[in-house]
Design an enzyme around this catalytic site. Structure first.
Site, PDB file in Angstrom:
ATOM      1  N   ARG A 110       4.404   1.231  -7.186  1.00 10.02           N
ATOM      2  CA  ARG A 110       4.311  -0.300  -5.961  1.00 10.02           C
ATOM      3  C   ARG A 110       3.054  -1.442  -6.407  1.00 10.02           C
ATOM      4  NH1 ARG A 110       5.659   2.127  -0.781  1.00 10.02           N
ATOM      5  NH2 ARG A 110       4.694   0.767  -0.118  1.00 10.02           N
TER       6      ARG A 110
ATOM      7  N   LYS B 147       5.582  -3.153  -5.717  1.00 14.32           N
ATOM      8  CA  LYS B 147       7.334  -3.404  -6.080  1.00 14.32           C
ATOM      9  C   LYS B 147       7.755  -3.203  -4.924  1.00 14.32           C
ATOM     10  CE  LYS B 147      11.137  -0.908  -7.886  1.00 14.32           C
ATOM     11  NZ  LYS B 147      11.651  -1.948  -9.061  1.00 14.32           N
TER      12      LYS B 147
ATOM     13  N   HIS C  51      16.851 -33.154 -16.794  1.00 12.48           N
ATOM     14  CA  HIS C  51      16.574 -34.155 -16.063  1.00 12.48           C
ATOM     15  C   HIS C  51      14.919 -33.220 -15.961  1.00 12.48           C
ATOM     16  CE1 HIS C  51      19.994 -35.859 -14.533  1.00 12.48           C
ATOM     17  NE2 HIS C  51      20.556 -34.743 -14.762  1.00 12.48           N
TER      18      HIS C  51
ATOM     19  N   GLU D  30      17.268 -14.793 -13.689  1.00 18.04           N
ATOM     20  CA  GLU D  30      16.107 -13.846 -13.776  1.00 18.04           C
ATOM     21  C   GLU D  30      15.271 -13.158 -14.885  1.00 18.04           C
ATOM     22  OE1 GLU D  30      15.673 -10.972 -11.584  1.00 18.04           O
ATOM     23  OE2 GLU D  30      16.153  -9.182 -12.851  1.00 18.04           O
TER      24      GLU D  30
ATOM     25  N   TRP E 284      -3.570  -2.336  -1.821  1.00 17.12           N
ATOM     26  CA  TRP E 284      -2.895  -4.097  -2.751  1.00 17.12           C
ATOM     27  C   TRP E 284      -3.164  -4.831  -1.120  1.00 17.12           C
ATOM     28  CZ3 TRP E 284      -0.692  -8.737  -1.662  1.00 17.12           C
ATOM     29  CH2 TRP E 284       0.421  -9.317  -2.657  1.00 17.12           C
TER      30      TRP E 284
ATOM     31  N   GLU F 228       6.845 -12.353 -15.182  1.00 20.33           N
ATOM     32  CA  GLU F 228       6.472 -11.028 -14.711  1.00 20.33           C
ATOM     33  C   GLU F 228       5.636  -9.496 -15.496  1.00 20.33           C
ATOM     34  OE1 GLU F 228       8.863  -8.693 -11.338  1.00 20.33           O
ATOM     35  OE2 GLU F 228      10.504  -9.065 -12.991  1.00 20.33           O
TER      36      GLU F 228
ATOM     37  N   CYS G 274       0.594  -1.272  -0.250  1.00 23.25           N
ATOM     38  CA  CYS G 274      -0.150  -0.395   0.235  1.00 23.25           C
ATOM     39  C   CYS G 274       1.436   1.322  -0.310  1.00 23.25           C
ATOM     40  CB  CYS G 274      -0.679  -0.103   1.050  1.00 23.25           C
ATOM     41  SG  CYS G 274      -2.263  -1.269   1.777  1.00 23.25           S
TER      42      CYS G 274
ATOM     43  N   ASN H   4      -1.073   0.552   5.949  1.00 24.78           N
ATOM     44  CA  ASN H   4      -0.315  -0.325   5.213  1.00 24.78           C
ATOM     45  C   ASN H   4       0.897  -1.349   6.778  1.00 24.78           C
ATOM     46  OD1 ASN H   4       1.949  -1.711   3.634  1.00 24.78           O
ATOM     47  ND2 ASN H   4       3.058   0.119   2.939  1.00 24.78           N
ATOM     48  N   GLY H   5       0.154  -3.083   5.343  1.00 26.81           N
ATOM     49  CA  GLY H   5       0.530  -3.915   6.495  1.00 26.81           C
ATOM     50  C   GLY H   5      -0.344  -4.772   7.357  1.00 26.81           C
TER      51      GLY H   5
ATOM     52  N   LYS I 237      11.688 -12.309 -15.457  1.00 23.58           N
ATOM     53  CA  LYS I 237      11.190 -10.755 -16.791  1.00 23.58           C
ATOM     54  C   LYS I 237      10.064 -11.030 -16.723  1.00 23.58           C
ATOM     55  CE  LYS I 237      13.092  -8.238 -13.868  1.00 23.58           C
ATOM     56  NZ  LYS I 237      13.391  -8.176 -13.125  1.00 23.58           N
TER      57      LYS I 237
HETATM   58  C1  G6P Z   1       9.070  -7.844  -5.208  1.00 22.96           C
HETATM   59  C2  G6P Z   1      10.075  -6.664  -6.722  1.00 22.96           C
HETATM   60  C3  G6P Z   1      10.502  -7.684  -7.080  1.00 22.96           C
HETATM   61  C4  G6P Z   1      12.007  -7.069  -6.277  1.00 22.96           C
HETATM   62  C5  G6P Z   1      11.518  -8.039  -5.170  1.00 22.96           C
HETATM   63  C6  G6P Z   1      12.358  -7.791  -3.728  1.00 22.96           C
HETATM   64  O1  G6P Z   1       8.750  -8.894  -5.798  1.00 22.96           O
HETATM   65  O2  G6P Z   1       8.351  -6.807  -7.296  1.00 22.96           O
HETATM   66  O3  G6P Z   1      11.056  -6.787  -8.203  1.00 22.96           O
HETATM   67  O4  G6P Z   1      13.101  -8.028  -6.743  1.00 22.96           O
HETATM   68  O5  G6P Z   1      10.167  -7.458  -4.313  1.00 22.96           O
HETATM   69  O6  G6P Z   1      12.521  -6.112  -3.328  1.00 22.96           O
HETATM   70  P1  G6P Z   1      13.355  -5.982  -2.493  1.00 22.96           P
HETATM   71  O7  G6P Z   1      12.736  -4.191  -2.571  1.00 22.96           O
HETATM   72  O8  G6P Z   1      14.298  -6.893  -1.772  1.00 22.96           O
HETATM   73  O9  G6P Z   1      14.421  -5.823  -3.717  1.00 22.96           O
END
Ligand code: G6P
Length: 614
Positions: free
Chosen positions: A27, A609, A510, A487, A74, A494, A2, A100-101, A491
């Site tokens: 976010r 985010k 495997h 990664e 959220w 997501e 949030c 938030n939380g 990418k």
């Molecule tokens: C969320 C974001 C990712 C990020 C992860 C860890 O899932 O969408 O992009 O890698 O959190 O976030 P941080 O701020 O700890 O790197």
């Protein structure tokens, strides 16, 4: 999760709050709301969906007043409905609360409130806070006292921001645990409060962060800080080096695109001041451990989530190879509930863009409890991870990262980890002068290499045209580039919602080889390194089953050019630095495919985010 924004001052609050919320759109959220107070009343507007819906509602039904709070939600407790959107009100409609939380004991609290006659209008845990503050207000007669009293009943991590009709011009904000930051912005005759710095950067760069169990009473003239229990807290504002322009999209179509193209600058900034070219050494003054302490480290325990965890996997290869120290890498959410063995000679190293990821912060708390020092590779200046890092916060200097899919933060994490590995290697005597100078030279050349890689966008547009309708994709790599395969897959999935898997290429036989047919593109990182020949065999195995290979190769690799359908060439660098370069095609490919599919690149569905709840 949030987003929170609040304002008290001479301006119309609705405009400032909505402007701030728009800076937090990255976010991730599903609904939004705002409350504005003037001398006599508090009005609330809430709306499901994008912030534009709330903004349009406020246009139709304007809000007048010079103090206000706003929220992007959220969903955690209760579906995405207007009734569940914040702010929430107490029984008399006099108190407004955003949060938030998660209130972990909200069911018990709710049952208690219901037995006292409260009828709830939402399914949220936040409404419980509003009701509790409302009840306490009747007893204490002040908002500050009421918030204090209510908060002592909550379990869990929360950032809470509250206003009361009878106290216009005043906001009370508090932080419990690590579920979300609270930053207070200091202006001239006006004050701000937010969950994230970018929300208030347009107005001020002077900020104060609330620590765990602190509360602030915010008025236009300033903020008074105390602990939840009421002990005074003295804190000087600090200056945030980010400027508002760096949080703007400019001419780019998406923040993600802008951030991909900012990488030459970000990589220059993460290196700036940390390389002593003449002395042939790495300078990491942020590390508070002295040379003796660095020599004594026998194990580095790396913790991160998502993309940052991938950076941790790369860091393991690099630190073990250069500094010859054992490294373990773990997800924050797994580490925190394991009976981990943290010995006296362990260094906890967390990697985090936001510095607020709740599971990553939990690892730092565990380290602290075990008497183990924590260092952080962290981007967000002044974030909780930066503050908890008693062994030092090594800033990534990537600038604000707005796109949900991490790009420039990831590559700067890789470089920061590399710098740390070299620093450890030097102090532990596992690297000679000549090798050190080679590594330093390679680091200096890195931003230029990345800039060159960004000069060929057409190849990704062509690939996107060809593959944007596939149902599934595979990413393969080995050794230090295996995490880059993970990664690359992350990418793609997501932001384009195409199912994608990353694998160490040696695992192909495997299981994942069963997925390969004529409809599956397979991205293979096959740079010239110690496992190059092995990758060539894996590529042949893919081709033999009709898979379409997109090879990420070292420049001038004629063999791959002759034998593989698509080749993307990387400038030559040291093998341990190839992950930084190999990341760029992963980002550009995922971006091009997502755009071709018409996806919402900067705010992918369901994602946030900054993940401040478990
Ligand atoms: C969320 C974001 C990712 C990020 C992860 C860890 O899932 O969408 O992009 O890698 O959190 O976030 P941080 O701020 O700890 O790197």
């Amino acid at each position: 999760m949030c987003g929170i924004v609040g304002y008290v001052g001479p301006q119309q609050a609705a405009e400032v709050v909505l402007g701030g919320l728009s800076r937090l759109e990255y976010r991730g959220y599903d609904s939004a709301g705002i409350a504005v107070a003037d001398a006599t009343r508090i009005d609330v507007r809430r709306s499901v969906g994008k912030l534009a819906n709330l903004t349009a509602l406020v246009h139709r039904q304007p809000l007048a007043g010079t103090s206000g709070i706003g929220h992007t939600r959220w969903a955690t407790h209760g579906g995405v409905t207007e009734a569940n959107a914040h702010p929430h009100l107490d029984a008399r409609g006099e108190i407004v609360v955003i949060q938030n939380g998660i209130v972990e004991n909200y069911l018990a609290l709710k049952a208690g409130l219901q037995s006292r006659g409260h009828v709830f209008s939402s399914q949220t845990d936040t409404e419980v806070i509003a009701r509790l503050v409302g009840e306490a207000y009747e007893q204490t007669g002040t908002l500050e006292g009421a918030v204090r009293q209510a908060l002592t009943q909550l379990r869990g991590g929360n950032a809470v921001v509250v206003m009361a009709r009878r106290e216009p011009g005043r906001i009370v904000a508090a932080r419990l645990g690590n579920a979300g930051g609270v930053v207070i912005g200091v202006g001239a005759g006006e004050m701000f409060v937010a969950s994230d710095v970018p929300a208030i950067l347009d107005h001020t760069r002077r900020v104060m962060f609330l620590e765990d169990r602190e509360l602030a009473v915010i008025e236009a003239a300033g903020a008074r800080l105390t602990t939840i229990e009421g002990a005074p807290v003295t804190r000087q504002p600090m200056s945030i080096p980010w400027d508002p322009v760096s949080a703007e999209r400019g001419d780019f179509k998406h923040f993600m695109q802008k951030e991909i193209f900012e990488q030459p600058r970000a990589l220059t900034d993460v290196l700036r001041g940390r390389i002593d070219i003449d002395g042939g050494r790495i300078v990491l003054d942020e590390l508070t451990l002295d040379d003796d302490a660095l020599r004594r480290i026998e194990r580095v325990c790396i913790v991160g989530c998502g993309t940052a965890w991938h950076a941790g996997l790369v860091a393991r290869y690099v630190i073990e190879a250069l500094a010859r120290v054992r490294v373990d890498v773990e997800y924050g959410s797994e580490f925190r509930y394991r009976e981990a063995l943290l010995g006296a000679d362990t260094l906890m190293l967390v990697i985090t863009q936001s510095g607020e990821t709740v599971d990553t912060l939990a690892a730092m708390e565990a380290a602290r409890a075990a008497g183990v020092p924590s260092a952080a590779l962290v981007n967000a200046v002044g974030s909780q991870a930066a503050r908890l890092a008693d062994a030092g916060a090594i800033y990534l200097h990537a600038g604000p990262e707005i796109g949900v899919a991490s790009t420039k933060a990831f590559t700067t994490m890789l470089v920061a980890a590399y710098l740390l590995a070299l620093r450890l290697a030097a102090v532990r005597g596992t690297i000679g002068d000549i090798a050190m100078r080679q590594h330093i030279q390679a680091l200096i050349e890195l931003p230029g290499h990345v800039a060159r890689l960004l000069e060929t966008p057409q190849i990704y547009l062509d690939l996107a045209e060809r593959y944007h309708t596939v149902a599934s994709a595979l990413f393969l790599g080995r050794q230090v580039n295996y995490p880059i395969a993970l990664e690359g897959a992350l990418k793609l999935k997501e932001i384009s919602y195409i199912h994608a898997e990353g694998y160490p290429a040696g695992e192909l036989k495997h299981g994942p080889i069963a997925l390969i047919d004529r409809n599956v593109p397979v991205v293979c990182i096959a740079v010239r390194d110690a496992v190059y020949e092995k990758m060539l065999s894996n590529i042949e195995q893919v081709q033999a089953r009709g898979g379409h290979v997109i090879a990420i190769a070292t420049a001038g690799d004629d063999h791959l050019r002759r034998t593989v359908e698509h080749v993307i060439e990387l400038p030559e660098t040291l093998p341990l630095l190839t992950p930084v370069l190999a990341s760029i095609p992963m980002q550009l490919l995922a971006y091009a495919i997502a755009v071709r599919r018409g996806a919402d690149v900067d705010q992918p569905r369901n994602l946030a985010k900054s993940v401040t709840v478990e």
